[in-house]
Enzyme design. Structure first.
Site, mmCIF file in Angstrom:
data_model
loop_
_atom_site.group_PDB
_atom_site.id
_atom_site.type_symbol
_atom_site.label_atom_id
_atom_site.label_comp_id
_atom_site.label_asym_id
_atom_site.label_seq_id
_atom_site.Cartn_x
_atom_site.Cartn_y
_atom_site.Cartn_z
ATOM 1 N N SER A 137 44.039 46.608 60.212
ATOM 2 C CA SER A 137 42.717 47.164 59.948
ATOM 3 C C SER A 137 42.209 47.803 61.230
ATOM 4 O O SER A 137 42.000 47.118 62.223
ATOM 5 C CB SER A 137 41.794 46.019 59.495
ATOM 6 O OG SER A 137 40.464 46.473 59.374
ATOM 7 N N LYS A 163 44.767 50.419 57.348
ATOM 8 C CA LYS A 163 43.430 50.489 56.745
ATOM 9 C C LYS A 163 42.484 51.082 57.770
ATOM 10 O O LYS A 163 42.425 50.629 58.910
ATOM 11 C CB LYS A 163 43.007 49.075 56.344
ATOM 12 C CG LYS A 163 41.523 48.849 56.104
ATOM 13 C CD LYS A 163 41.309 47.520 55.405
ATOM 14 C CE LYS A 163 40.120 46.762 55.959
ATOM 15 N NZ LYS A 163 39.933 45.460 55.286
ATOM 16 N N LYS A 165 38.582 51.959 58.762
ATOM 17 C CA LYS A 165 37.170 51.727 58.473
ATOM 18 C C LYS A 165 36.498 53.085 58.372
ATOM 19 O O LYS A 165 36.737 53.965 59.216
ATOM 20 C CB LYS A 165 36.542 50.918 59.621
ATOM 21 C CG LYS A 165 37.071 49.495 59.715
ATOM 22 C CD LYS A 165 36.617 48.665 58.538
ATOM 23 C CE LYS A 165 36.998 47.202 58.712
ATOM 24 N NZ LYS A 165 36.529 46.367 57.583
ATOM 25 N N ASP A 190 38.189 51.305 54.101
ATOM 26 C CA ASP A 190 37.224 50.222 53.873
ATOM 27 C C ASP A 190 35.852 50.673 54.366
ATOM 28 O O ASP A 190 35.672 50.951 55.552
ATOM 29 C CB ASP A 190 37.673 48.964 54.636
ATOM 30 C CG ASP A 190 36.782 47.750 54.359
ATOM 31 O OD1 ASP A 190 35.810 47.874 53.589
ATOM 32 O OD2 ASP A 190 37.072 46.668 54.928
ATOM 33 N N GLU A 215 38.070 50.235 49.621
ATOM 34 C CA GLU A 215 37.498 48.892 49.677
ATOM 35 C C GLU A 215 35.981 48.948 49.851
ATOM 36 O O GLU A 215 35.476 49.638 50.740
ATOM 37 C CB GLU A 215 38.156 48.131 50.850
ATOM 38 C CG GLU A 215 37.767 46.667 50.954
ATOM 39 C CD GLU A 215 38.546 45.951 52.078
ATOM 40 O OE1 GLU A 215 39.597 46.458 52.509
ATOM 41 O OE2 GLU A 215 38.078 44.893 52.528
ATOM 42 N N ASP A 240 35.509 43.486 48.274
ATOM 43 C CA ASP A 240 35.562 42.500 49.353
ATOM 44 C C ASP A 240 34.237 41.734 49.304
ATOM 45 O O ASP A 240 34.108 40.735 48.565
ATOM 46 C CB ASP A 240 35.794 43.222 50.692
ATOM 47 C CG ASP A 240 35.782 42.310 51.917
ATOM 48 O OD1 ASP A 240 35.542 41.106 51.756
ATOM 49 O OD2 ASP A 240 35.996 42.792 53.046
ATOM 50 N N LYS A 264 39.466 36.639 50.562
ATOM 51 C CA LYS A 264 39.317 35.976 51.857
ATOM 52 C C LYS A 264 38.838 34.569 51.549
ATOM 53 O O LYS A 264 37.722 34.412 51.038
ATOM 54 C CB LYS A 264 38.242 36.669 52.709
ATOM 55 C CG LYS A 264 38.572 38.049 53.198
ATOM 56 C CD LYS A 264 37.407 38.636 53.990
ATOM 57 C CE LYS A 264 37.711 40.065 54.405
ATOM 58 N NZ LYS A 264 36.550 40.745 55.003
ATOM 59 N N GLY A 292 40.978 39.499 56.072
ATOM 60 C CA GLY A 292 40.793 38.734 57.301
ATOM 61 C C GLY A 292 39.414 38.960 57.881
ATOM 62 O O GLY A 292 38.708 39.895 57.513
HETATM 63 O O1 OSB Z 1 35.761 44.147 55.825
HETATM 64 O O2 OSB Z 1 37.706 43.391 55.864
HETATM 65 C C1 OSB Z 1 36.621 43.537 56.407
HETATM 66 C C2 OSB Z 1 36.753 42.085 59.944
HETATM 67 C C3 OSB Z 1 35.510 41.511 60.047
HETATM 68 C C4 OSB Z 1 34.640 41.625 58.983
HETATM 69 C C5 OSB Z 1 35.020 42.320 57.832
HETATM 70 C C6 OSB Z 1 36.267 42.888 57.732
HETATM 71 C C7 OSB Z 1 37.140 42.793 58.826
HETATM 72 C C8 OSB Z 1 38.441 43.437 58.862
HETATM 73 C C9 OSB Z 1 39.476 42.849 59.796
HETATM 74 O O3 OSB Z 1 38.733 44.437 58.233
HETATM 75 C C10 OSB Z 1 40.633 42.303 59.095
HETATM 76 C C11 OSB Z 1 41.495 41.425 59.980
HETATM 77 O O4 OSB Z 1 41.092 40.279 60.277
HETATM 78 O O5 OSB Z 1 42.568 41.884 60.342
HETATM 79 MG MG MG Z 2 36.554 44.679 53.935
#
Ligand code: OSB
Ligand code: MG
Length: 370
Positions: A137, A163, A165, A190, A215, A240, A264, A292
């Site tokens: 991510s 992924k 953001k 995401d 996402e 999510d 999660k 995560g």
């Molecule tokens: O939206 O998935 C998310 C990390 C912190 C809060 C929200 C998210 C995330 C990540 C990181 O996308 C995923 C990871 O731990 O590798």
């Molecule tokens: Mg997410």
């Protein structure tokens, strides 16, 4: 053989990230989290609560989770016989919401329970895989060039999907540039709840990029608008933030709010709830993957064990320790296999050793009950 839950130690640790992680809701340079240690019968189990410093991803924070744990969940737990973690978690149902607080404590109980039986968490949860697929991510970057470097590096290391953001202003042009530069790599986006139905034209334009999924485009607790979007979008929507319980998952599938689910355990109330959602999705033919929250090796070991269940058929947000922290709290740290997977530990409980001296050094607050 009955194991009594004798003592729980709560602490807040702060770990510096290898680099700042930026999403549509904020930017983090240090990851604070609550670690829990549950003791009984001379054994101890470790858990991690994923609530953050502020209510940006979800309403829970370290302070609210500490309060709910200390004043409500621990009194319902201490002194109880640990027949099974799911049994203990059932006793918390009077406490409405606060899934992250519950998940932290329940995960520690799973580790303790698995250790008491000499089995791995994977075995305890019913996992079947030796290795789980790893995705990465990538946070919002200061420039496209910076992002290109991160993507290139991730592909070189063997991550099985990337992924990105996104947020308004860092979306279409970014995805277009990444597609142009890297071709048909497994790619997804995401939004962390940064859009509304007013952004429909932008979101529909995302269909042109062949994303594996989009996402959480809409509000953190929305199911209805996501259903409308999914009807108008070819790209699968993945939820999510909006799914905080098995009931949310059931309703999301009923409404057609998504075609894929990010599970999660920290967000949905713990390993038992995560498994329930997994089973529901398998039954309905909905693919899932494990998300995560930048967990330390403790939370990661829990997540990796969960992701070894058969329904986790898409690459997970489970990356190598060194992608998050210069020094993880566990040994051995999680490393990416050449085939883009993480190995699922097979030793008792977490299957990795918690390095207590590192935990000590990272601790900024601690309390032992009783
Ligand atoms: O939206 O998935 C998310 C990390 C912190 C809060 C929200 C998210 C995330 C990540 C990181 O996308 C995923 C990871 O731990 O590798
Ligand atoms: Mg997410």
């Amino acid at each position: 053989m009955t194991l009594k839950i004798e003592q729980v130690e709560l602490r807040v640790v702060e770990l510096p990230l290898v680099e700042p992680f930026e999403t549509s809701f904020g930017r983090e340079e240090v990851r604070p989290c609550i670690l829990l240690q549950v003791r009984g019968d001379g054994l101890s189990g470790w858990g991690e609560c994923v609530a953050g410093a502020g209510p940006w991803y979800a309403y829970e924070t370290i302070e609210t989770a500490w309060h709910i744990l200390k004043d409500f969940l621990l009194p319902l737990t201490l002194g109880k016989a640990l027949e099974h973690p799911t049994e203990i978690a059932r006793g918390w149902r009077r406490v409405r919401g606060h899934p992250m607080a519950k998940a932290g404590l329940e995960s520690a109980l799973w580790d303790l329970w698995a250790r008491s039986r000499g089995i791995s968490l994977r075995e305890a949860l019913g996992g079947v895989k030796d290795r789980v697929e790893s995705g990465i991510s990538l946070g919002i970057q200061p420039s496209l060039d910076e992002l290109f470097k991160r993507v290139e590096d991730a592909l070189e290391q063997g991550y099985r999907r990337v992924k990105l953001k996104i947020k308004p202003g860092w979306d279409l042009k970014v995805l277009e540039a990444v597609r142009e530069r890297f071709g048909e790599i497994p790619l997804m986006a995401d939004a962390n709840a940064a859009y509304t139905l007013n952004d429909l034209p932008t979101l529909k334009a995302l269909d042109g990029f062949g994303l594996m999924m989009l996402e959480q485009p809409f509000r953190y607790d929305d199911l209805v608008d996501h259903a409308e979007l999914q009807r108008q979008l070819q790209t699968p929507v993945c939820l999510d933030e909006s799914v905080k319980s098995p009931d949310d998952a059931r309703q999301a599938l009923k409404l057609g709010s998504c075609r894929i689910l990010n599970i999660k355990p920290g967000r949905v109330g713990g390993p038992s709830a995560a498994r329930e959602i997994h089973d529901l999705c398998v039954q309905r033919g909905v693919p899932v993957w494990c998300g995560g929250m930048l967990e330390t090796g403790i939370g990661r070991a829990h997540n990796v064990a969960l992701a070894s269940l058969s329904g986790f058929t898409l690459p997970n947000d489970l990356s190598a320790s060194r992608r998050y922290y210069p020094q993880d709290l566990v040994e051995p740290p999680f490393e990416l296999n050449p085939d883009g997977t993480l190995s699922v530990p097979s030793g008792p409980g977490l299957g990795v050793e918690v390095v207590e001296e590192r935990v000590e050094r990272a601790t900024v607050r601690r309390e032992v009950f009783p």
